[in-house]
Design a protein around this motif. Structure first.
Motif, mmCIF file in Angstrom:
data_model
loop_
_atom_site.group_PDB
_atom_site.id
_atom_site.type_symbol
_atom_site.label_atom_id
_atom_site.label_comp_id
_atom_site.label_asym_id
_atom_site.label_seq_id
_atom_site.Cartn_x
_atom_site.Cartn_y
_atom_site.Cartn_z
ATOM 1 N N THR A 247 1.077 -0.846 0.280
ATOM 2 C CA THR A 247 0.049 0.620 0.077
ATOM 3 C C THR A 247 0.761 1.209 0.057
ATOM 4 O OG1 THR A 247 -1.957 -1.374 1.206
ATOM 5 C CG2 THR A 247 -1.355 0.951 1.149
ATOM 6 N N LEU A 248 0.448 2.326 -0.906
ATOM 7 C CA LEU A 248 0.755 3.618 -0.909
ATOM 8 C C LEU A 248 0.449 4.501 0.298
ATOM 9 C CD1 LEU A 248 3.893 5.210 -2.309
ATOM 10 C CD2 LEU A 248 1.996 5.799 -3.542
ATOM 11 N N ALA A 249 1.020 5.251 1.059
ATOM 12 C CA ALA A 249 0.532 6.224 1.336
ATOM 13 C C ALA A 249 1.437 7.373 1.766
ATOM 14 C CB ALA A 249 1.083 6.062 3.594
ATOM 15 N N LEU A 250 0.435 8.747 1.123
ATOM 16 C CA LEU A 250 1.007 10.138 1.760
ATOM 17 C C LEU A 250 0.925 10.365 3.097
ATOM 18 C CD1 LEU A 250 -0.551 10.711 -2.507
ATOM 19 C CD2 LEU A 250 1.613 9.711 -1.337
ATOM 20 N N ASP A 251 1.552 11.897 2.997
ATOM 21 C CA ASP A 251 0.966 12.293 4.329
ATOM 22 C C ASP A 251 1.458 14.186 3.487
ATOM 23 O OD1 ASP A 251 1.551 13.443 6.569
ATOM 24 O OD2 ASP A 251 3.628 13.497 7.186
ATOM 25 N N ALA A 252 1.072 14.218 3.031
ATOM 26 C CA ALA A 252 0.287 15.731 2.927
ATOM 27 C C ALA A 252 1.421 16.122 1.633
ATOM 28 C CB ALA A 252 0.573 16.874 4.523
ATOM 29 N N VAL A 253 0.327 15.273 0.680
ATOM 30 C CA VAL A 253 1.416 15.841 -0.753
ATOM 31 C C VAL A 253 0.068 16.843 -0.636
ATOM 32 C CG1 VAL A 253 1.233 15.049 -2.826
ATOM 33 C CG2 VAL A 253 2.916 14.204 -0.978
ATOM 34 N N ARG A 254 0.536 17.760 -1.100
ATOM 35 C CA ARG A 254 -0.035 19.434 -1.700
ATOM 36 C C ARG A 254 -0.072 19.409 -3.620
ATOM 37 N NH1 ARG A 254 -0.329 21.820 3.229
ATOM 38 N NH2 ARG A 254 -0.816 20.951 4.812
ATOM 39 N N ASP A 255 0.303 19.353 -4.207
ATOM 40 C CA ASP A 255 0.865 19.290 -5.548
ATOM 41 C C ASP A 255 -0.347 18.455 -6.394
ATOM 42 O OD1 ASP A 255 2.145 19.297 -8.598
ATOM 43 O OD2 ASP A 255 2.142 21.210 -7.511
ATOM 44 N N PRO A 256 -0.769 18.951 -7.180
ATOM 45 C CA PRO A 256 -2.004 17.809 -8.048
ATOM 46 C C PRO A 256 -1.472 17.670 -9.094
ATOM 47 C CG PRO A 256 -3.082 20.565 -7.426
ATOM 48 C CD PRO A 256 -1.406 20.677 -6.816
ATOM 49 N N GLY A 257 -0.630 18.023 -9.466
ATOM 50 C CA GLY A 257 0.310 17.278 -10.398
ATOM 51 C C GLY A 257 1.067 16.654 -9.619
ATOM 52 N N ASN A 258 1.811 16.554 -8.992
ATOM 53 C CA ASN A 258 2.496 15.209 -7.973
ATOM 54 C C ASN A 258 1.474 13.498 -7.933
ATOM 55 O OD1 ASN A 258 4.574 16.606 -8.101
ATOM 56 N ND2 ASN A 258 4.499 17.562 -6.010
ATOM 57 N N LEU A 259 0.331 14.567 -7.190
ATOM 58 C CA LEU A 259 -0.964 13.435 -7.071
ATOM 59 C C LEU A 259 -0.882 12.567 -8.166
ATOM 60 C CD1 LEU A 259 -2.586 11.731 -4.827
ATOM 61 C CD2 LEU A 259 -4.268 13.900 -4.375
ATOM 62 N N GLY A 260 -1.515 13.553 -9.173
ATOM 63 C CA GLY A 260 -2.451 12.743 -9.868
ATOM 64 C C GLY A 260 -0.747 11.410 -10.772
ATOM 65 N N THR A 261 0.016 12.170 -11.159
ATOM 66 C CA THR A 261 1.168 10.903 -11.231
ATOM 67 C C THR A 261 0.914 9.733 -10.577
ATOM 68 O OG1 THR A 261 2.475 12.583 -12.565
ATOM 69 C CG2 THR A 261 3.456 11.187 -11.967
ATOM 70 N N ILE A 262 1.546 10.263 -9.246
ATOM 71 C CA ILE A 262 1.000 9.186 -8.256
ATOM 72 C C ILE A 262 0.505 7.923 -7.859
ATOM 73 C CG2 ILE A 262 1.383 8.923 -6.070
ATOM 74 C CD1 ILE A 262 2.700 11.254 -4.812
ATOM 75 N N ILE A 263 -0.777 8.598 -8.210
ATOM 76 C CA ILE A 263 -2.626 7.644 -8.559
ATOM 77 C C ILE A 263 -1.668 6.956 -10.457
ATOM 78 C CG2 ILE A 263 -4.373 7.607 -9.597
ATOM 79 C CD1 ILE A 263 -5.115 10.056 -8.022
ATOM 80 N N ARG A 264 -1.485 7.669 -11.504
ATOM 81 C CA ARG A 264 -0.495 7.198 -12.141
ATOM 82 C C ARG A 264 -0.203 5.926 -12.176
ATOM 83 N NH1 ARG A 264 0.762 10.544 -17.540
ATOM 84 N NH2 ARG A 264 0.646 8.149 -17.907
ATOM 85 N N LEU A 265 1.175 5.919 -11.687
ATOM 86 C CA LEU A 265 1.768 4.788 -11.167
ATOM 87 C C LEU A 265 1.689 3.972 -10.397
ATOM 88 C CD1 LEU A 265 4.268 7.764 -9.802
ATOM 89 C CD2 LEU A 265 5.204 6.038 -11.520
ATOM 90 N N CYS A 266 0.655 4.043 -8.902
ATOM 91 C CA CYS A 266 0.476 2.936 -8.752
ATOM 92 C C CYS A 266 -0.810 1.428 -9.405
ATOM 93 C CB CYS A 266 -0.608 3.359 -7.705
ATOM 94 S SG CYS A 266 -0.672 4.304 -5.859
ATOM 95 N N ASP A 267 -1.186 2.535 -10.414
ATOM 96 C CA ASP A 267 -2.065 1.925 -11.409
ATOM 97 C C ASP A 267 -1.189 1.028 -11.954
ATOM 98 O OD1 ASP A 267 -4.059 0.472 -13.347
ATOM 99 O OD2 ASP A 267 -4.238 2.558 -14.433
ATOM 100 N N TRP A 268 -0.084 1.272 -13.114
ATOM 101 C CA TRP A 268 1.278 0.735 -13.737
ATOM 102 C C TRP A 268 2.216 -0.354 -12.906
ATOM 103 C CZ3 TRP A 268 2.773 1.280 -17.989
ATOM 104 C CH2 TRP A 268 3.953 1.041 -18.837
#
Length: 240
Positions: free
Chosen positions: A99-120
């Protein structure tokens, strides 16, 4: 014919409070809209400004003018396709695998990319602290390119979540143990922190293993972008 109330609704979904109020979100772009349609999410409406899109979108469409599309769009150059979907109810968290957990990641582009990485990398669950940017923010959705339909995203009290789980918790730190030398198991929670401040002290006390990415170049770069770091850590996890 589109109504003024429909235009107002779609425009309002650019703000989190209205997404929460209506239980809806808007996504732009033909690829992202079709990805979400194919995923089985409940669609309210799909708006297009050109008939060429009608045959390309797997749903009934509402035709709008270019002027209305600009009013509805959150982009400086509208894509020509906007889908409005119901926000799905979170699936039950299953602590099996990684499981990936994020602690206060604020940048929308970062979160969107991380979601793509989780999918990949086939990470089924992404757990976010309450102060992480909303995953239905338009900029996040643009960056996910439809991957949001295939990742279960949970917003939780992160320290409490970590305290209640029995999985090993790997925290990412600049001075952590070299990730390339670590023997990672087949399950655990990987925590990444805020872009500026890293993992908070409240979350850090639940970390059972500190890991990091060694720096090979000149010691002038302060840190890696959190999305870039996520890709490296997830690649190493899947490499075994």
């Amino acid at each position: 014919m589109v109504t003024k109330n429909q235009i107002k609704l779609v425009t309002s979904l650019q703000q989190k409070k209205y997404r929460t109020l209506h239980g809806l979100f808007a996504v732009e772009g033909i690829k992202s809209v079709n990805e979400l349609l194919e995923s089985g999410l409940t669609v309210q409406n799909v708006y297009v400004n050109n008939r060429k899109y009608i045959d390309s979108v797997d749903s009934e469409c509402v035709m709008v003018t270019d002027t209305v599309m600009r009013q509805m769009s959150s982009l400086s150059t509208p894509s020509g396709v906007i889908g409005v979907f119901e926000i799905p109810k979170p699936k039950r968290f299953v602590g099996d695998g990684w499981t990936l957990a994020l602690d206060a990641v604020r940048d929308p582009g970062n979160l969107g990319t991380i979601i793509r990485l989780c999918d990949w990398f086939d990470i089924e669950h992404l757990v976010c602290s309450q102060d992480t940017v909303d995953c239905y923010n338009p900029k996040v959705l643009q960056a996910t390119m439809g991957s949001i339909a295939r990742v279960n995203i949970h917003y939780v009290d992160l320290p409490q979540f970590l305290n209640e789980n029995q999985l090993p918790v790997y925290g990412t730190f600049m001075n952590g143990a070299n990730i390339y030398e670590e023997k990672l198991g087949d399950k655990g929670i990987l925590v990444l922190g805020n872009e500026a401040n890293g993992i908070s002290l409240e979350v850090e006390k639940y970390v059972t293993r500190r890991i990091g990415i060694p720096q090979f170049g000149k010691q002038t770069t302060e840190s890696l972008n959190v999305a870039t770091a996520s890709a490296i850590f997830l690649s190493e996890i899947r490499r075994g």
